[in-house]
Design a protein around this motif. Structure first.
Motif, mmCIF file in Angstrom:
data_model
loop_
_atom_site.group_PDB
_atom_site.id
_atom_site.type_symbol
_atom_site.label_atom_id
_atom_site.label_comp_id
_atom_site.label_asym_id
_atom_site.label_seq_id
_atom_site.Cartn_x
_atom_site.Cartn_y
_atom_site.Cartn_z
ATOM 1 N N HIS A 188 -6.808 7.522 -5.636
ATOM 2 C CA HIS A 188 -7.333 6.494 -6.541
ATOM 3 C C HIS A 188 -7.187 5.115 -5.918
ATOM 4 O O HIS A 188 -6.561 4.964 -4.878
ATOM 5 C CB HIS A 188 -6.673 6.571 -7.920
ATOM 6 C CG HIS A 188 -5.203 6.230 -7.910
ATOM 7 N ND1 HIS A 188 -4.253 7.055 -7.374
ATOM 8 C CD2 HIS A 188 -4.547 5.147 -8.381
ATOM 9 C CE1 HIS A 188 -3.061 6.503 -7.518
ATOM 10 N NE2 HIS A 188 -3.204 5.334 -8.122
ATOM 11 N N HIS B 19 -5.584 2.255 -6.513
ATOM 12 C CA HIS B 19 -4.433 1.349 -6.477
ATOM 13 C C HIS B 19 -3.978 1.091 -5.050
ATOM 14 O O HIS B 19 -4.036 1.976 -4.199
ATOM 15 C CB HIS B 19 -3.276 1.932 -7.297
ATOM 16 C CG HIS B 19 -3.435 1.674 -8.761
ATOM 17 N ND1 HIS B 19 -2.927 2.523 -9.716
ATOM 18 C CD2 HIS B 19 -4.046 0.669 -9.427
ATOM 19 C CE1 HIS B 19 -3.212 2.043 -10.921
ATOM 20 N NE2 HIS B 19 -3.898 0.919 -10.764
ATOM 21 N N HIS C 229 -2.048 3.343 -2.739
ATOM 22 C CA HIS C 229 -2.697 4.613 -2.378
ATOM 23 C C HIS C 229 -3.935 4.387 -1.508
ATOM 24 O O HIS C 229 -4.188 5.138 -0.576
ATOM 25 C CB HIS C 229 -3.085 5.393 -3.639
ATOM 26 C CG HIS C 229 -1.901 5.799 -4.453
ATOM 27 N ND1 HIS C 229 -1.401 7.076 -4.422
ATOM 28 C CD2 HIS C 229 -1.098 5.092 -5.277
ATOM 29 C CE1 HIS C 229 -0.337 7.134 -5.217
ATOM 30 N NE2 HIS C 229 -0.135 5.959 -5.742
ATOM 31 N N HIS D 269 -5.562 8.966 -14.665
ATOM 32 C CA HIS D 269 -4.711 7.798 -14.391
ATOM 33 C C HIS D 269 -5.497 6.497 -14.574
ATOM 34 O O HIS D 269 -5.139 5.655 -15.398
ATOM 35 C CB HIS D 269 -4.172 7.941 -12.967
ATOM 36 C CG HIS D 269 -3.352 6.800 -12.469
ATOM 37 N ND1 HIS D 269 -2.242 6.330 -13.126
ATOM 38 C CD2 HIS D 269 -3.468 6.046 -11.333
ATOM 39 C CE1 HIS D 269 -1.710 5.327 -12.423
ATOM 40 N NE2 HIS D 269 -2.435 5.134 -11.344
ATOM 41 N N ASP E 265 -1.213 9.774 -8.817
ATOM 42 C CA ASP E 265 -0.699 9.272 -10.089
ATOM 43 C C ASP E 265 -1.510 9.932 -11.196
ATOM 44 O O ASP E 265 -2.724 10.068 -11.078
ATOM 45 C CB ASP E 265 -0.866 7.750 -10.172
ATOM 46 C CG ASP E 265 0.035 7.030 -9.171
ATOM 47 O OD1 ASP E 265 0.964 7.680 -8.645
ATOM 48 O OD2 ASP E 265 -0.193 5.830 -8.926
ATOM 49 N N GLU F 192 1.813 0.847 -8.987
ATOM 50 C CA GLU F 192 0.791 0.491 -9.964
ATOM 51 C C GLU F 192 0.510 1.683 -10.860
ATOM 52 O O GLU F 192 0.576 2.797 -10.429
ATOM 53 C CB GLU F 192 -0.499 0.088 -9.250
ATOM 54 C CG GLU F 192 -0.363 -1.256 -8.592
ATOM 55 C CD GLU F 192 -1.697 -1.810 -8.136
ATOM 56 O OE1 GLU F 192 -2.746 -1.369 -8.612
ATOM 57 O OE2 GLU F 192 -1.682 -2.710 -7.289
HETATM 58 ZN ZN ZN Z 1 -1.734 4.322 -9.410
#
Ligand code: ZN
Lengths: 522, 329
Positions: B30, B32, B35, B88, B109, B329
């Motif tokens: 994802h 963030h 990541h 997420h 996440d 995050e």
């Molecule tokens: Zn995240």
């Protein structure tokens, strides 16, 4: 209980003093038995140590896995909060008001605590549970002073804080006379002042840069700041009693003072240990503190005396509105009536410039005083820490460089940082810890240390992390004593982190031998 | 498990999952920042994650992009990859890797609870589960986000002369807070910090209901009385927040469960709204995944490892470089 616990929740999270006052005033708009409990709790007057931390742990272990609890507690850092969050909630719980809840808890028998108190906890919401645990373990520590509560009440009911302050120590739960007076239903409660503890006048730390420029040295006098405990001595024809700074009666621990003092006065002074009025240090005083009674033997080995600073009443006369210089004359009279081994007078240091005072601050008696108190000559005796009257000026601390060895998360406000540091010096090729500090650093230094610890952990012992031996801390401390309880053989008084010494290699840190020599410890 | 190492790297085919440094092939769970990073040769992710990366880092943040739909298979040698909803944030995915009948899931996440701003979490059965553990302690039991958002709405009603600044991560949390406000019939314009604008526009374009929003501008102070402003957490302590009238500082985060932590950060109105699974959801996911081998990353691993071992599951923590336990995050 809902209202009171959300009051506490909001008080904790509000940084602004004004908002805190507003929150308190919202809550105290009505004055009833719940508010009486609340006032007692907020001012730390509810003597209600219902349950000890160890017992609480036992209860929570009955509800959740011990290891999972310990991991959580290590993370949160606050016992009440951890328990309140982890405790399984019984959703159908009923809400009770604060007074009923406390009264019901008071009825729980010792033998039934496990089941009955657990039942109460299960019926509350997280926040109420947190509040109750705080109440039951004594000590809220929510950043609200007794003074602030009094201020809120005074403003709300159009009284002056000083009026409340004056009668405060004569008031008792459930505060009916106070509440009636606040609501203008009766006149101010009558209190027999001589029997009661009077809140002490306290000093603010001096700001060397600002204050010395601003203040006229001629308007001030100074006294040494002694490293004992501040006391209030109440003397009348039929009784003598001694109170600590917080208003606790500690008479029974110091019989020699109670037995020998005569007259009719209320005295403010410092309790010290030593023969012939020569203080022998805080370490010796500690032998007398925390003991409810003192044997003849102990009295002989560690004799105590009071070094008198001030006088509040003399022969029924309230002196608090007089100037410090005027009061001193009465204090000297009182002392002449008490030429015992238990009362002497604090010496007055006269000076004409602030520079002149500096040498007194740093050089006198070396280890036995902590610096000087600077007092406005015409100051009245005012309760609390009023600005502009009394200042304290601590002498420069002792300093030593030591190597950071272990760290642990702080508790409370610092619970997410590694903020408790153990440091040591060399003993042959190994390090031996000499102390532990959890203050003194700046926010920036804390961040740096926290990061270093997370990235350089070499070993974990429960919540304690051992770290790479790379960081040198300059530790400031007030004093150091020999100790048999510590591996290093020394114990520091009030160590704090002065700064991080990036410039120094770790092999230049002292050995324990050198350390003891430098600070004169055998 | 022996085909992937603790850096989430499959050496055999030179593929990384969520690598911190530029790599040849990176599967990104994802958008963030802890990541999704800049500079890989080849990025494999959902279309929305790729869009988000381009918004944040520019169109050329990787040399090549391969968008995958949820469930669409992508194979390299004898490794089959599929992405599955992680619930997420918008575009977030779990990665399922299959090789010789062994199924390994990297959750990235994730949260199990409902969320209108993204496709909701789908449980994927597997043999090995690599799960996050941001809130891997039993003290974390997230309340209903509707109740939390109601606290904000109530506070606005009571404190008419204050403005409410809500700290929320720019990607995901900010838009979720906006969406939750809309669900609770808060229909006023929501004001946002400049750094949120492009992402909010993107969410709107993707038909996520975040309602009317407007970038904060240098309007008269009193204009913002009674308004909600959403800003990244870093802006709360910044001089930026001082321009508003009597701001009440709020924060939407799972960390807000702990009062002391809210206090430390100067948060007056904590809102426990999380985009990560809470303790019970983590346990539930582990159980339902039927995995026998549980690896735990991101956060509070110790308690979860302990719990898994007690359930007779093989479990150990993975400490992934570059990820502290509190900056997630
Ligand atoms: Zn995240």
């Amino acid at each position: 209980m809902k209202k009171f616990s959300s009051l506490l929740h909001n008080l904790i999270l509000t940084p602004s003093r004004n908002t805190k006052i507003k929150l308190l005033q919202d809550y105290f708009k009505t004055l009833d038995i719940n508010r009486a409990y609340a006032l007692a709790i907020l001012s730390d007057q509810l003597s209600f140590q219902f349950i000890k931390a160890s017992k609480l742990r036992e209860l929570v272990y009955g509800q959740v896995d011990q290891h999972l609890f310990d991991y959580s507690y290590d993370y949160v850092g606050d016992l009440a909060e951890t328990i309140s969050l982890i405790w399984p909630t019984n959703k159908e719980g009923k809400s009770q008001n604060l007074s009923t809840l406390i009264e019901n808890i008071k009825k729980i028998k010792k033998s039934e605590i496990n089941t009955e108190f657990s039942k109460v906890l299960s019926e509350l919401s997280n926040n109420e549970r947190w509040t109750l645990i705080k109440i039951c373990t004594g000590g809220l520590r929510i950043g609200v002073s007794e003074r602030l509560v009094k201020t809120a009440l005074a403003d709300l009911y159009n009284k002056s804080v000083n009026e409340i302050e004056e009668i405060w120590h004569g008031l008792e739960f459930p505060y009916e006379n106070l509440f009636q007076w606040l609501k203008n239903e009766t006149s101010k409660p009558k209190i027999d002042f001589k029997k009661l503890f009077h809140p002490m006048m306290l000093a603010n730390p001096i700001d060397e840069e600002k204050d010395f420029k601003r203040l006229d040295a001629n308007e001030f006098q100074a006294e040494y700041k002694w490293d004992g405990i501040r006391v209030q001595l109440m003397v009348s024809s039929n009784s003598v009693s001694l109170y600590s700074r917080t208003g606790d009666n500690i008479s029974s621990a110091f019989p020699e003072i109670i037995e020998t003092t005569k007259g009719d006065a209320v005295i403010d002074g410092e309790l010290l240990v030593g023969g012939n009025f020569k203080p022998s240090g805080f370490n010796d005083l500690q032998q007398r503190l925390n003991r409810k009674k003192a044997s003849k033997d102990l009295q002989k080995k560690f004799p105590v005396f009071i070094r008198a600073y001030d006088i509040l009443f003399y022969k029924g006369k309230d002196l608090r509105k007089l100037s410090l210089v005027e009061r001193r004359k009465y204090l000297e009279k009182f002392q002449k009536e008490n030429t015992t081994n238990q009362i002497d007078l604090s010496t007055i240091i006269n000076f004409s410039t602030w520079e002149e005072l500096t040498k007194y601050k740093n050089n006198f008696y070396d280890d036995l005083n902590e610096g000087v108190m600077i007092k406005l000559k015409n100051s009245e005796y005012l309760p609390g820490r009023k600005k502009g009257y009394w200042y304290k000026w601590k002498k420069n601390p002792k300093l030593v460089d030591a190597i950071l060895m272990y760290a642990q998360r702080g508790h409370g406000k610092r619970s997410s940082y590694y903020s408790d540091f153990t440091f040591g010096v060399w003993k042959e090729n190994e390090l031996v810890p000499i102390g532990k500090a959890y203050s003194g650093y700046t926010d920036k230094e804390l961040l740096v240390l926290d990061k270093f610890i997370r990235n350089n952990t070499t070993n974990k012992f429960g919540p304690v992390r051992e770290v790479k031996k790379e960081i040198i801390l300059e530790v400031a401390f007030d004093d150091v004593f020999p100790s048999t309880r510590h591996k290093s053989g020394v114990a520091m008084r009030f160590p704090r982190i002065h700064r991080i010494r990036w410039d120094k290699p770790i092999n230049e840190v002292l050995s324990i031998k050198e350390f003891k020599k430098e600070f004169k410890i055998d | 498990m022996d085909f992937i190492n603790h850096q989430l790297f499959i050496k055999d085919i030179n593929v990384h999952i969520d690598p911190i440094l530029p790599k040849k092939t990176a599967i990104i769970t994802h958008g963030h920042a802890d990541h999704a990073r800049f500079g890989h040769d080849h990025v494999i992710a959902t279309r929305q994650t790729i869009d988000i990366m381009k918004i944040r880092y520019g169109d050329k943040c990787a040399k090549k992009f391969t968008p995958l739909r949820y469930g669409q298979k992508y194979s390299i040698k004898n490794y089959d990859f599929t992405l599955h909803p992680a619930g997420h944030i918008l575009g977030s995915a779990q990665v399922l890797i299959e090789k010789n009948n062994h199924r390994l899931v990297i959750t990235g996440d994730y949260k199990v609870g409902k969320d209108e701003t993204c496709k909701n979490f789908k449980l994927v059965k597997c043999d090995t589960l690599i799960t996050e553990a941001t809130f891997g302690l039993p003290i974390f039991q997230h309340p209903d986000p509707k109740d939390e958002i109601q606290k904000l709405i109530r506070s606005i009603k009571i404190n008419k002369n204050n403005c409410h600044i809500v700290g929320a991560y720019a990607l995901g949390k900010a838009q979720r807070v906006m969406n939750l406000l809309r669900q609770q019939k808060y229909n006023e314009t929501i004001y946002i910090h400049g750094s949120l604008e492009k992402l909010c526009q993107y969410y709107s374009k993707e038909k996520i209901n975040i309602g009317k929003f407007e970038k904060v501008s240098s309007k008269d102070k009193s204009f913002y009385e009674g308004k909600i402003i959403i800003a990244p957490p870093s802006a709360l302590k910044d001089r930026w927040s001082r321009r508003f009238p009597n701001p009440i500082i709020c924060m939407a985060s799972g960390w807000m469960t702990v009062k002391q932590r809210a206090k430390q950060q100067g948060i007056e109105l904590p809102l426990v709204i999380s985009d990560h699974s809470d303790w019970n959801e983590l346990l539930d996911t582990i159980k339902k995944s039927k995995a026998k081998n549980i690896l735990i990353t991101h956060g509070q691993e110790d308690a979860l490892v302990y719990y898994c071992k007690k359930q007779n599951l093989v479990s150990k923590p993975l400490s992934i470089q570059g990820r502290g336990d509190e900056e997630i995050e």
